[in-house]
Design an enzyme around this catalytic site. Structure first.
Site, short mmCIF file in Angstrom:
data_model
loop_
_atom_site.label_atom_id
_atom_site.label_comp_id
_atom_site.label_asym_id
_atom_site.label_seq_id
_atom_site.Cartn_x
_atom_site.Cartn_y
_atom_site.Cartn_z
N THR A 133 -77.18 -29.04 -108.56
CA THR A 133 -78.00 -27.82 -108.59
C THR A 133 -77.42 -26.75 -109.49
O THR A 133 -76.20 -26.72 -109.73
CB THR A 133 -78.11 -27.27 -107.14
OG1 THR A 133 -78.73 -25.99 -107.16
CG2 THR A 133 -76.73 -27.12 -106.48
N ASP A 134 -78.28 -25.83 -109.93
CA ASP A 134 -77.80 -24.68 -110.72
C ASP A 134 -77.05 -23.68 -109.84
O ASP A 134 -76.33 -22.81 -110.35
CB ASP A 134 -78.96 -24.00 -111.45
CG ASP A 134 -80.07 -23.47 -110.54
OD1 ASP A 134 -79.97 -23.64 -109.31
OD2 ASP A 134 -81.04 -22.88 -111.07
N GLU A 135 -77.20 -23.80 -108.51
CA GLU A 135 -76.58 -22.80 -107.62
C GLU A 135 -75.06 -22.84 -107.67
O GLU A 135 -74.41 -21.90 -107.24
CB GLU A 135 -77.08 -22.99 -106.18
CG GLU A 135 -78.57 -22.83 -106.07
CD GLU A 135 -79.07 -22.47 -104.68
OE1 GLU A 135 -78.25 -22.14 -103.81
OE2 GLU A 135 -80.29 -22.50 -104.48
N TYR A 159 -73.96 -23.89 -98.85
CA TYR A 159 -74.66 -25.00 -99.54
C TYR A 159 -74.12 -25.18 -100.95
O TYR A 159 -73.70 -26.29 -101.34
CB TYR A 159 -76.18 -24.73 -99.58
CG TYR A 159 -76.90 -25.58 -100.62
CD1 TYR A 159 -77.06 -26.95 -100.43
CD2 TYR A 159 -77.41 -25.01 -101.80
CE1 TYR A 159 -77.69 -27.75 -101.39
CE2 TYR A 159 -78.03 -25.79 -102.76
CZ TYR A 159 -78.17 -27.15 -102.54
OH TYR A 159 -78.80 -27.92 -103.50
N LYS A 163 -72.03 -28.29 -102.67
CA LYS A 163 -72.51 -29.04 -103.84
C LYS A 163 -71.47 -28.95 -104.97
O LYS A 163 -71.22 -29.93 -105.68
CB LYS A 163 -73.87 -28.50 -104.33
CG LYS A 163 -75.04 -28.78 -103.43
CD LYS A 163 -75.38 -30.26 -103.28
CE LYS A 163 -75.94 -30.89 -104.53
NZ LYS A 163 -76.36 -32.31 -104.28
P1 NAD Z 1 -84.25 -32.79 -99.18
O1 NAD Z 1 -83.52 -32.00 -98.16
O2 NAD Z 1 -85.73 -32.71 -99.26
O3 NAD Z 1 -83.89 -34.35 -99.04
C1 NAD Z 1 -82.61 -34.81 -98.76
C2 NAD Z 1 -82.73 -36.27 -98.34
O4 NAD Z 1 -81.41 -36.77 -98.11
C3 NAD Z 1 -83.51 -36.47 -97.05
O5 NAD Z 1 -84.39 -37.56 -97.19
C4 NAD Z 1 -82.43 -36.78 -96.02
O6 NAD Z 1 -82.88 -37.61 -94.96
C5 NAD Z 1 -81.40 -37.48 -96.90
N1 NAD Z 1 -80.05 -37.42 -96.33
C6 NAD Z 1 -79.41 -36.34 -95.82
N2 NAD Z 1 -78.18 -36.68 -95.39
C7 NAD Z 1 -78.04 -38.01 -95.66
C8 NAD Z 1 -76.99 -38.95 -95.46
N3 NAD Z 1 -75.85 -38.57 -94.87
N4 NAD Z 1 -77.17 -40.22 -95.87
C9 NAD Z 1 -78.34 -40.60 -96.45
N5 NAD Z 1 -79.38 -39.76 -96.64
C10 NAD Z 1 -79.23 -38.47 -96.26
O7 NAD Z 1 -83.58 -32.38 -100.56
P2 NAD Z 1 -84.21 -32.31 -102.02
O8 NAD Z 1 -84.78 -30.95 -102.23
O9 NAD Z 1 -85.05 -33.49 -102.25
O10 NAD Z 1 -82.89 -32.39 -102.89
C11 NAD Z 1 -82.35 -33.65 -103.30
C12 NAD Z 1 -81.09 -33.40 -104.08
O11 NAD Z 1 -81.37 -32.59 -105.21
C13 NAD Z 1 -80.00 -32.66 -103.30
O12 NAD Z 1 -78.75 -33.20 -103.64
C14 NAD Z 1 -80.11 -31.23 -103.78
O13 NAD Z 1 -78.86 -30.58 -103.70
C15 NAD Z 1 -80.54 -31.44 -105.21
N6 NAD Z 1 -81.34 -30.36 -105.82
C16 NAD Z 1 -82.44 -29.87 -105.19
C17 NAD Z 1 -83.21 -28.90 -105.83
C18 NAD Z 1 -84.46 -28.34 -105.18
O14 NAD Z 1 -85.04 -27.38 -105.71
N7 NAD Z 1 -84.95 -28.89 -104.09
C19 NAD Z 1 -82.84 -28.42 -107.08
C20 NAD Z 1 -81.68 -28.94 -107.70
C21 NAD Z 1 -80.95 -29.92 -107.05
O1 DAU Z 2 -81.72 -23.57 -107.48
C1 DAU Z 2 -81.81 -24.87 -106.95
C2 DAU Z 2 -81.88 -24.79 -105.46
O2 DAU Z 2 -83.18 -24.33 -105.13
C3 DAU Z 2 -81.59 -26.12 -104.76
O3 DAU Z 2 -80.27 -26.51 -105.03
C4 DAU Z 2 -81.79 -26.01 -103.24
O4 DAU Z 2 -81.62 -27.26 -102.63
C5 DAU Z 2 -83.21 -25.51 -103.02
O5 DAU Z 2 -83.43 -25.33 -101.62
C6 DAU Z 2 -83.46 -24.20 -103.75
O6 DAU Z 2 -82.65 -23.13 -103.18
P1 DAU Z 2 -83.24 -21.66 -103.01
O7 DAU Z 2 -82.45 -20.94 -102.00
O8 DAU Z 2 -83.41 -20.99 -104.34
O9 DAU Z 2 -84.72 -22.06 -102.48
P2 DAU Z 2 -85.63 -21.45 -101.30
O10 DAU Z 2 -86.97 -22.08 -101.44
O11 DAU Z 2 -84.95 -21.52 -99.97
O12 DAU Z 2 -85.73 -19.93 -101.70
C7 DAU Z 2 -86.24 -19.55 -102.99
C8 DAU Z 2 -86.17 -18.03 -103.07
O13 DAU Z 2 -87.13 -17.48 -102.15
C9 DAU Z 2 -84.83 -17.47 -102.65
O14 DAU Z 2 -84.54 -16.35 -103.47
C10 DAU Z 2 -85.03 -17.03 -101.21
C11 DAU Z 2 -86.51 -16.64 -101.18
N1 DAU Z 2 -87.21 -16.87 -99.88
C12 DAU Z 2 -87.10 -18.08 -99.30
C13 DAU Z 2 -87.71 -18.35 -98.10
C14 DAU Z 2 -87.60 -19.70 -97.43
C15 DAU Z 2 -87.96 -15.85 -99.32
O15 DAU Z 2 -88.08 -14.74 -99.88
N2 DAU Z 2 -88.59 -16.10 -98.13
C16 DAU Z 2 -88.48 -17.30 -97.46
O16 DAU Z 2 -89.04 -17.45 -96.35
#
Ligand code: NAD
Ligand code: DAU
Length: 357
Positions: A133-135, A159, A163
């Site tokens: 992630t970019d975080e 988180y 990561k």
């Molecule tokens: P998600 O939470 O929707 O999915 C995570 C999946 O991993 C789930 O299916 C869960 O059951 C599985 N999991 C959790 N623990 C596990 C374990 N111990 N063994 C096997 N499976 C397990 O997450 P996502 O949003 O799909 O993100 C996927 C990946 O991409 C993560 O590594 C996250 O850090 C990264 N990522 C997410 C975003 C985003 O915006 N969602 C952006 C950049 C990177």
């Molecule tokens: O940047 C990549 C990341 O993006 C991933 O690594 C994470 O897995 C993914 O969950 C996401 O993280 P964020 O914290 O940016 O996503 P989230 O959807 O939780 O929140 C997006 C923005 O919106 C953040 O600034 C918090 C705000 N927010 C979120 C929720 C859930 C609100 O204002 N209200 C809300 O109820």
């Protein structure tokens, strides 16, 4: 030839598995623990498809991963498995340490042993792609340049710290043992199968249910949004052509403040499914207490993956968000399904004292 995907029943993982099998007949072994975030409904269209082998289990279970690798002999692994929700990491960090750090480490050890025993050609062509992630780069000031791959690591939440630790382990296994790894650091994804604890799907689901739309703080935090299928195409491209040991930033060149995102979602719903009382959905917006340690701005400089691997996003935010809102309108049964007891408990805990509950 086979690939192993971990976390392939989650939001991005399931989009990846579906996208992979739409463009290739190479089988996918999908190892997922099925936490609250994993959902086999996402993969229902693959029922009966022998190219998809689902295994419920923990990627941090050394014996399971060792036996899976020995049996399936994958040529590559794409690691999505993680705890992914920042707010949950703030209220309960321990699962994030266990899964994202210890789990990744345990898997790396199993992969190192498997890879070490491969013959020379298989060893040379093997890849482990770690999805990050970019975080991990921390928060940007308004005028600062977007994150490049050499930006310092400065994670601010449990988180992102977990990561970052997993990224460092993956890097170390390349430098120390020569494991052919790739890491992608992506910005915020949105699209189908996004669990409604995250901003965009939460806003769509709450709007349709007539509930408050909880915006943290002043709503001026900036994220860089990418349609999930574009993230999946970037991962496929990095797996195909990326240089082992390299990291690639992936983003949509699409920075937007949260409040603008919420207004966009509301405006689309006004068009596609107007409220029965004729009022705009934006009337449901409610400002709530800010997230502790809330990062102000993320922005990805995605020039490296574009220049070196020729990857660019296919969707603009306008086309991607329209598809996304329409997907949620067309898949209300999926939404009802994921709103299980565990989901309701989370909503009560996170927003309980505030109007979003
Ligand atoms: P998600 O939470 O929707 O999915 C995570 C999946 O991993 C789930 O299916 C869960 O059951 C599985 N999991 C959790 N623990 C596990 C374990 N111990 N063994 C096997 N499976 C397990 O997450 P996502 O949003 O799909 O993100 C996927 C990946 O991409 C993560 O590594 C996250 O850090 C990264 N990522 C997410 C975003 C985003 O915006 N969602 C952006 C950049 C990177
Ligand atoms: O940047 C990549 C990341 O993006 C991933 O690594 C994470 O897995 C993914 O969950 C996401 O993280 P964020 O914290 O940016 O996503 P989230 O959807 O939780 O929140 C997006 C923005 O919106 C953040 O600034 C918090 C705000 N927010 C979120 C929720 C859930 C609100 O204002 N209200 C809300 O109820």
């Amino acid at each position: 030839m086979t690939i192993l995907v971990t976390g392939g029943a989650g939001f991005i993982g399931s989009n990846f598995v579906l996208g992979w099998l739409a463009q290739s007949d190479e089988p996918v072994v999908n190892l997922d623990k099925l936490t609250y975030a994993g959902n086999l409904q996402n993969l229902v269209s693959l029922n009966g498809d022998t190219r998809h082998v689902f295994v419920q289990g923990d990627f941090g279970d050394a014996a399971l991963v060792q036996s899976l690798l020995a049996r399936q002999q994958p040529r590559a692994i794409v690691n999505f498995a993680a705890e992914s929700h920042v707010d949950r990491s703030i209220s309960g960090p321990s699962e994030f340490i266990q899964t994202n750090i210890v789990g990744t480490f345990t898997m790396l050890e199993a992969v190192r042993a498997y890879w070490g025993a491969l013959d020379a050609p298989a060893k040379a062509s093997f890849r482990l792609l770690h999805v990050s992630t970019d975080e991990v780069y921390g928060s940007l000031a308004k005028a600062e340049a977007a994150f490049t791959e050499t930006h310092r690591y400065e994670p601010n939440s449990p988180y992102s710290a977990s990561k970052a630790a997993s990224d460092h382990l993956v890097r170390a296994y390349h430098h120390t043992y020569g494991l052919p790894v790739l890491t992608t650091n992506c910005s915020n994804n949105y699209g189908p199968f996004h669990f409604p604890e995250k901003l965009i799907p939460l806003m769509i689901v709450n709007a349709l249910a007539g509930k408050p739309l909880p915006v943290y703080g002043d709503g001026q935090q900036i994220r860089d949004w990418l349609y999930v299928r574009d993230h999946c195409s970037a991962i496929r491209r990095a797996l195909q052509a990326g240089q082992p040991g390299e990291t690639y930033n992936v983003g949509g060149w699409n920075e937007m403040p949260n409040l603008d995102i919420v207004h966009t979602v509301c405006a689309l719903l006004d068009e596609l499914k107007p409220r029965a009382d004729g009022k705009p959905y934006k009337d449901q917006i409610t400002f709530v207490t800010d997230r502790p340690g809330h990062d102000r701005r993320y922005a990805i400089d995605a020039r490296k993956i574009e220049q070196q691997l020729g990857w660019k996003p296919a969707e603009t935010f306008a086309t991607g968000i329209l598809k996304t809102v329409q997907w949620y309108l067309d898949n209300q049964a999926w939404v009802t399904n994921v709103q299980s007891g565990a989901y309701r408990d989370w909503v009560a805990k996170q927003y309980g004292a505030q109007p979003a509950a």
